[in-house]
Write an enzyme that holds these catalytic residues in place. Structure first.
Site, short mmCIF file in Angstrom:
data_model
loop_
_atom_site.label_atom_id
_atom_site.label_comp_id
_atom_site.label_asym_id
_atom_site.label_seq_id
_atom_site.Cartn_x
_atom_site.Cartn_y
_atom_site.Cartn_z
CG ASN A 280 2.31 13.23 -92.53
OD1 ASN A 280 2.37 12.55 -91.51
ND2 ASN A 280 1.67 12.82 -93.61
NE ARG B 140 -2.31 10.92 -90.94
CZ ARG B 140 -2.29 12.18 -91.33
NH1 ARG B 140 -3.02 13.09 -90.70
NH2 ARG B 140 -1.54 12.54 -92.34
CG HIS B 141 1.28 7.35 -90.01
ND1 HIS B 141 1.82 8.61 -90.18
CD2 HIS B 141 0.53 7.10 -91.12
CE1 HIS B 141 1.42 9.10 -91.33
NE2 HIS B 141 0.64 8.21 -91.92
NE ARG C 239 2.61 6.66 -94.23
CZ ARG C 239 2.76 6.13 -95.43
NH1 ARG C 239 3.97 5.73 -95.85
NH2 ARG C 239 1.74 6.01 -96.25
CD GLU D 190 -3.41 5.97 -97.04
OE1 GLU D 190 -4.42 5.27 -97.27
OE2 GLU D 190 -3.44 7.02 -96.38
#
Length: 186
Positions: A15, A8-9, A64, A88
């Site tokens: 976030n 995952r980034h 990202r 995403e």
């Protein structure tokens, strides 16, 4: 059986503020850049020690994930390709809202729901499964750099999951996950 890796980034501003990023751009924080660099350095050491093999990085076109993959590629020297299908899920009306919102959690359980202008989980699974089917056809080992929503779908490609397990599955920013990817002959 060949391997495939997924990460995952790095951490993003959204976030940190507990917002749903989805298809909306959210830039890496300083910590997110550091996480990507640390993963790149760890992968480089593992590659040099012969502990793993990776031939190519495929990443989401969202900034990202692309920035995370660029850090890893720069450090490891691995070729990088942006793969459009790794973006995403678009969460429609929920983009930018709290990730733990009650209404969102309920709607997220409906895999055919498109979130009023977004994309259903079924559509996301279709495009991601197509990519996984495609990469299993060659002899290369890939690192996919994408998103937490895609981490669920990738995991579901390799193992059965209940809806609750699927909804609850996630990985940390820049966590590395390894999968055994059956080849074309299997």
């Amino acid at each position: 059986m060949k391997k495939m890796y997924f990460t995952r980034h790095g951490e993003t501003e959204w976030n940190v503020s507990n917002k749903i990023c989805g298809a909306t751009e959210s830039v890496l924080t300083e910590r997110g850049h550091e996480q990507a660099i640390e993963l790149g350095e760890r992968l480089k050491a593992m590659l040099e020690a012969g502990e793993i093999r990776i031939d190519r990085i495929l990443c989401s076109p969202l900034q990202r994930a692309r920035n995370t993959a660029e850090h890893i590629a720069e450090i490891t020297g691995l070729p990088l390709e942006v793969k459009q299908g790794l973006y995403e899920q678009n969460f429609g009306k929920y983009e930018g809202t709290p990730r733990n919102g009650e209404e969102f959690r309920g709607d997220k359980a409906n895999f055919c729901y498109s979130f009023e202008g977004g994309e259903s989980m079924m559509r996301v699974a279709q495009r991601v499964y197509n990519i996984l089917d495609e990469i299993r056809e060659d002899d290369l080992v890939y690192l996919l750099v994408a998103h937490n929503g895609l981490a669920r779908i990738v995991r579901s490609y390799f193992c059965d999951m209940t809806n609750d397990e699927f909804a609850g599955y996630g990985i940390h920013n820049c966590e590395l996950v390894e999968f055994d990817l059956p080849g074309k002959e299997e």
